[in-house]
Write a protein that holds these residues in place. Sequence first.
Motif, PDB file in Angstrom:
ATOM      1  N   ALA A   1      -6.146  18.885  -9.982  1.00 14.30           N
ATOM      2  CA  ALA A   1      -7.037  19.985 -10.381  1.00 14.30           C
ATOM      3  C   ALA A   1      -8.287  19.388 -11.026  1.00 14.30           C
ATOM      4  N   PRO A   2      -9.067  18.631 -10.262  1.00 16.37           N
ATOM      5  CA  PRO A   2     -10.206  17.915 -10.853  1.00 16.37           C
ATOM      6  C   PRO A   2     -11.359  18.834 -11.220  1.00 16.37           C
ATOM      7  N   THR A   3     -12.111  18.368 -12.203  1.00 19.63           N
ATOM      8  CA  THR A   3     -13.382  19.017 -12.505  1.00 19.63           C
ATOM      9  C   THR A   3     -14.485  17.994 -12.245  1.00 19.63           C
ATOM     10  N   PHE A   4     -15.597  18.490 -11.814  1.00 18.56           N
ATOM     11  CA  PHE A   4     -16.713  17.600 -11.501  1.00 18.56           C
ATOM     12  C   PHE A   4     -17.111  16.770 -12.716  1.00 18.56           C
ATOM     13  N   GLU A   5     -17.242  17.386 -13.868  1.00 13.66           N
ATOM     14  CA  GLU A   5     -17.721  16.670 -15.051  1.00 13.66           C
ATOM     15  C   GLU A   5     -16.780  15.544 -15.450  1.00 13.66           C
ATOM     16  N   ALA A   6     -15.472  15.776 -15.395  1.00 16.33           N
ATOM     17  CA  ALA A   6     -14.517  14.727 -15.767  1.00 16.33           C
ATOM     18  C   ALA A   6     -14.589  13.567 -14.783  1.00 16.33           C
ATOM     19  N   TRP A   7     -14.661  13.868 -13.482  1.00 15.89           N
ATOM     20  CA  TRP A   7     -14.752  12.803 -12.480  1.00 15.89           C
ATOM     21  C   TRP A   7     -16.089  12.083 -12.590  1.00 15.89           C
ATOM     22  N   ARG A   8     -17.145  12.828 -12.839  1.00 15.49           N
ATOM     23  CA  ARG A   8     -18.471  12.227 -12.992  1.00 15.49           C
ATOM     24  C   ARG A   8     -18.470  11.224 -14.132  1.00 15.49           C
ATOM     25  N   GLU A   9     -17.888  11.584 -15.267  1.00 19.35           N
ATOM     26  CA  GLU A   9     -17.860  10.714 -16.440  1.00 19.35           C
ATOM     27  C   GLU A   9     -17.164   9.378 -16.128  1.00 19.35           C
TER      28      GLU A   9
END
Length: 193
Positions: A46-54
């Motif tokens: 259940a990824p979020t863009f912001e977490a993966w971006r970081e």
Amino acid sequence: MTDMRVLLLHGLGNHRPHEHWQWQLAERLRRDRVPVQHPQLPDPDAPTFEAWREVALAELEMLAGGGERVLLTHSLSCVLWARIAPELPARLRPHRVALIAPPSPARLAQVLPDFPFDTHVDLSELADTRVVARTSDPYRETSVTDASSLWSVPGHELPGKGHLNHEDGHGEWASALAWTLTGDDQAWRLATG
């Protein structure tokens, strides 16, 4: 030891299984003394863009410096790369990028409607980039040509069906290893299993 450094970013639902080509590639590169990063991205189911971006930005920061930098993304991380690449300073950009089995915007919207997919982003000037995908992929309803044209990069179509993961036979993958080490696009013509 080589002056090359490699970053592998996985896709949705990938908990970095040993059978996956990315795990196999990381192990092979390490045996050959090529520095490689293969992080587990947060909440892969259940990824979020912001977490993966970081995480991606932190990994790119560690990759920065002298020598050739190579990035191989799979599935959702292709979208992540397309989204963050234009904002990166030149020192954080890899020299070469392979976008392996990117999903299409429509398929991604069905599964992760809140994960942003920038279409028509020109990645051609940011790094030596290509799309590599099967003729038919359950996460893409468009052609490989259409998928690569979204980002203005060349596409390499591999015959057959599948998402280029361990579930369709991509554990140890000679093409990915050869391209990583040489940058020669003829490598994608090697046997794909």
